[in-house]
Structure formats: C-alpha cells, structure tokens
Design an enzyme around this catalytic site. Structure first.
Site, PDB file in Angstrom:
ATOM      1  N   SER A 250       0.828  -1.190   0.000  1.00 44.84           N
ATOM      2  CA  SER A 250       0.000   0.000   0.000  1.00 44.84           C
ATOM      3  C   SER A 250       0.880   1.266   0.000  1.00 44.84           C
ATOM      4  CB  SER A 250      -0.942  -0.036   1.207  1.00 44.84           C
ATOM      5  OG  SER A 250      -1.950   0.936   1.106  1.00 44.84           O
ATOM      6  N   ASP A 368      -9.502  -6.415  -3.863  1.00 44.91           N
ATOM      7  CA  ASP A 368      -9.080  -5.180  -3.198  1.00 44.91           C
ATOM      8  C   ASP A 368     -10.047  -4.050  -3.525  1.00 44.91           C
ATOM      9  OD1 ASP A 368      -7.783  -3.078  -2.015  1.00 44.91           O
ATOM     10  OD2 ASP A 368      -5.835  -3.480  -2.917  1.00 44.91           O
ATOM     11  N   HIS A 396      -6.951  -6.427  -0.088  1.00 43.68           N
ATOM     12  CA  HIS A 396      -5.885  -5.459   0.173  1.00 43.68           C
ATOM     13  C   HIS A 396      -4.819  -6.036   1.107  1.00 43.68           C
ATOM     14  CE1 HIS A 396      -4.231  -1.444  -0.020  1.00 43.68           C
ATOM     15  NE2 HIS A 396      -4.138  -1.381   1.293  1.00 43.68           N
TER      16      HIS A 396
END
Length: 447
Positions: A250, A368, A396
């Site tokens: 991320s 995600d 995610h």
C-alpha cells in the site's frame, strides 16, 4: 462505542489527543526487535532477524548473474502525452495471463499523464470545415484530420547496464526490507518474516513513526511523506547489504519506489503489493480523514469496521483475529489524520516510475476495494521490468489472507534470474513466468 464517543468529547474540550502511541519495551527481546533512533527523539521499532546459516554462500564474482541492457527514451509532450521508447532489453508481462518473456527491443508505450486527464484539449487553430453535399446528393468523404505537431516538454534518456541475479537465502549479501502502509505495523508481515528467515534470509521490518511501537510525535510535520522517507532512508543505510530486496504494501510501496530511485546500485529487486498506480501523491481535501482528530476518535469503531470490510475478502472471525494480531489500524486519530494529510509527493509521477530499471513484481488482490485493478495495470505499463501477478481470492491485506501463496510467489521472484542466452533469437527466459503462472489460485472463495 460509548467509550470512544466520551473520549472524543474530552479530546475536543481539552484539545489533547485521547490516546498516544508510545514506544513499548519488547516482550521478546531475543526475537530480533531493536529500537533505532533515526533522529533525536524519533525512535523506530525494527525487527531484524539474522538467521544462523550453517553453510553460508558468498556471492562470488564468478556468479555474475545476467546482464541486461536498460535503454529507453521518455518524452513528455505539452499536450499531456507520455511516450516511452524501449530501445534495449525489455521483459514484458501480459496482464492477467502471466505470459511474459518476449523480448521487444524497439517497443513503444504511449499513455496520457494523469494530470491531464481532466483537462480539455485545446481547439485546433486551423479546423477542417465540414464537407458539403454534392449536387447529385452524394456526400464527399471528409479529408483526414490534420495531425498537429507535438511539442516535447521534457525528455529523459536512460542507457545503462543492470545485472540481475538469483538471490538465495544462503547468500550473505542479500537483505529483505518489508515496509507497511498507513495504519499497519511490522506485525502484518509476521508470516513473511518467519518464512524467509527460516530459509536463511536476513529480514528487516520497521514500524513507521506513530505506528506499532515506534514513537508518535505530536506534530503533523512528522508524518509527511518526506519525513517518513528520511526515516526509512536511515533504516536502509543502517542495514543494507550488497543486494537488497524491498517489499512494500500500500503506502509503503511509495517509500520502496523512493529508495529504489535513490539507490539503484543497492536495490536489486522490488515487490509492490497493492500499491496503486504510478501517479504523484496528493492528499484529498474531501476525505473523511480531514475531520478533526476528536471526531475521528469518535468514528474509530466505524473506521475499523470499514477497513475490515474493504481490506479483507471475507469478514469472519479469522480475519478479525488477523487484524488484531497484525496490530493493523491501531493508531491514534491524530497520527491517522496526519498520515493521510501528509501524502504529498509531486515528484513520484509517471516519469519518476518510468526511470526505474530494477525488476519489479506487482502483486494484486483481486478483491481489493482500496486499489483498483487498472491502477496496477497502468503501473505495469509504465515500468521497465514488471511482472503483474493476481491472487483472485485475496484483497488489500493479501499477505495476511493468503500467506502461503504470497510467500511462494515472492520466493520464486527472489530466485529468478533472466536467461539472456537466447537474446539473439529474440527470446528470453520464461522460467519465472511459467513458475508464477502455476501459483495463481483459481479456487472459489468460501461462503
């Protein structure tokens, strides 16, 4: 919930944060936890594991790996178009099908810069008049539109050689760096740290400032992208070996990109897990995280539940336990707000990413809800050496949901080395493609 609202009201009345994240004494000091002072009063917790190698191998000069010619011309035009001409050795990976390996020495990539997507195109100063109907009722075909001459705004030339080699756990000059994102901690990498340390790899995983057991300065400037990037630069320079592999998740992907751009000779490979597209960072002014810290504190139970729904493909007891064990989304509202507001990095645009010559593995969780699939596809188009692999039952937090799949995927990438012996026949090594293709999971999700 009532406790959170009460503490939030007290926070508004007193003007102080209701909860602070302070450094904790490690309960397992022998398990590789260290506290590193990157700046005066700024201390990060780092998990550093140096496995005991019974028969360590030195990466000798005889094992030089494969030399790849990295040559490309990057041109930005005034109309917002970005043209990338690949003039050297380029390993392409087709999206989703995972069929990579074709060598295209003269391929060209043409995309539109993100900053220009919403801008209307300028009118043609010499428009072509519409064709008039003929007296007999037949309409003459309109002449082809006049092609305007594009004016280059910026041109970047890259011409270098890079050696790509297999990185084994027995090699003493290899180190793995794991970087988490907003609201996480080094604990989200628990499965990866244990797996690779058992294989003999040296692993390093820090807690970002305000996360996990690192100190949490009560000033918003401490959580800008540049402040956090300098923290990770200090950690990298402290633990770096000759060949380093960066694994980011991320927001942590941006810091890995920064380090790979700053230290191209030290960063050997990069893994980007659900990192998003190659666009410059800019905080959203309409985000919920722009609300006052006391309001965010009142909403913390709702935010945690929203993160669970968006971050995991399933929201069962297992996922809640993983979230708790990973110490994810367990930061103070002040830190969370400062982190989201500090994501300003105008240099990290498409050109910045196109300049990278390091091999990069892109891992995307199909479920995600934070990072759309097309963003990772765009990243794969921009990068020079990119392999995009999709885990269909992951979301995610795919490294926590599917640890075995992710670990095997990463390990095969670490061991991969391109075979340039067939370069003259316009073929390259497809061993990585074949191996990674077999790792793609297609089983249906559990209800």
């Amino acid at each position: 919930m009532l406790t959170s609202i009460t503490e939030g009201i007290l926070c508004c009345l007193t003007g102080k944060a209701a909860s602070l994240v302070l450094p904790l004494e490690s309960s397992e000091p022998s398990d590789g936890f260290e506290f590193v002072e990157v700046k005066p009063g700024r201390v990060l917790r780092v998990r550093h594991i140096i496995p005991e190698r019974h028969s360590p191998e030195d990466y000798s000069e005889s094992n030089t790996g494969s030399s790849v010619h990295c040559k490309r011309k990057i041109t930005v035009y005034r109309n917002g178009q970005l043209v990338i001409e690949n003039l050297g050795d380029v390993l392409h990976s087709e999206i989703l099908q995972c069929q990579d390996g074709d060598l295209e020495p003269c391929s060209t990539v043409e995309v539109e810069l993100a900053d220009y997507k919403e801008m209307p195109s300028s009118p043609d100063p010499n428009p072509v008049p519409p064709s008039l109907p003929s007296p007999h009722g037949e309409q003459k075909p309109a002449p082809p539109p006049r092609r305007r001459r594009r004016k280059p705004k910026r041109t970047v030339q890259i011409d270098s050689k890079r050696v790509i080699s297999s990185c084994k756990g027995t090699h003493s000059d290899v180190a793995l760096f794991f970087v988490h994102g907003v609201g996480g901690s080094l604990d989200i990498w628990g499965s990866q740290l244990d797996f690779f340390s058992r294989l003999g790899y040296e692993v390093i995983a820090p807690d970002l400032a305000g996360h996990g057991a690192s100190t949490a300065p009560q000033i918003a400037a401490a959580y800008t992208f540049y402040a956090l990037a300098e923290d990770l630069r200090a950690i990298f320079k402290r633990y770096a070996r000759k060949r380093n592999i960066l694994i980011g998740h991320s927001y942590g992907v941006s810091f890995c990109t920064f380090l790979a751009h700053e230290y191209p000779d030290l960063v050997h490979k990069v893994v980007m897990i659900n990192g998003g597209g190659p666009t410059a960072l800019e905080p959203s002014l309409c985000s919920i995280f722009q609300l006052p810290s006391c309001v965010l504190h009142c909403l913390s139970p709702c935010l945690a539940w929203s993160f669970l729904k968006a971050g995991f493909a399933r929201q069962g007891a297992k996922e809640k336990q993983l979230l708790k064990q990973g110490n994810a989304f367990n930061v103070s509202p002040f830190v969370l707000r400062a982190m989201m507001s500090g994501q300003y990095w105008p240099e990290g645009d498409e050109v910045y990413h196109a300049e990278l010559t390091v091999p990069i593995l892109l891992v995307h969780g199909m479920c995600d809800k934070f990072v759309p699939m097309d963003e990772d596809q765009r990243m794969a188009e921009i990068l020079l050496f990119a392999f995009l692999k999709v885990i269909e039952e992951g979301s995610h937090m795919v490294m926590m949901e599917c640890p075995d799949t992710v670990n095997t995927l990463l390990h095969e990438f670490f061991l991969w080395e391109p075979d340039m012996s067939r370069k003259d026949s316009s073929k390259t090594d497809t061993a990585l493609s074949d191996t990674l293709h077999t790792l793609k999971i297609n089983k249906p999700m559990d209800k």
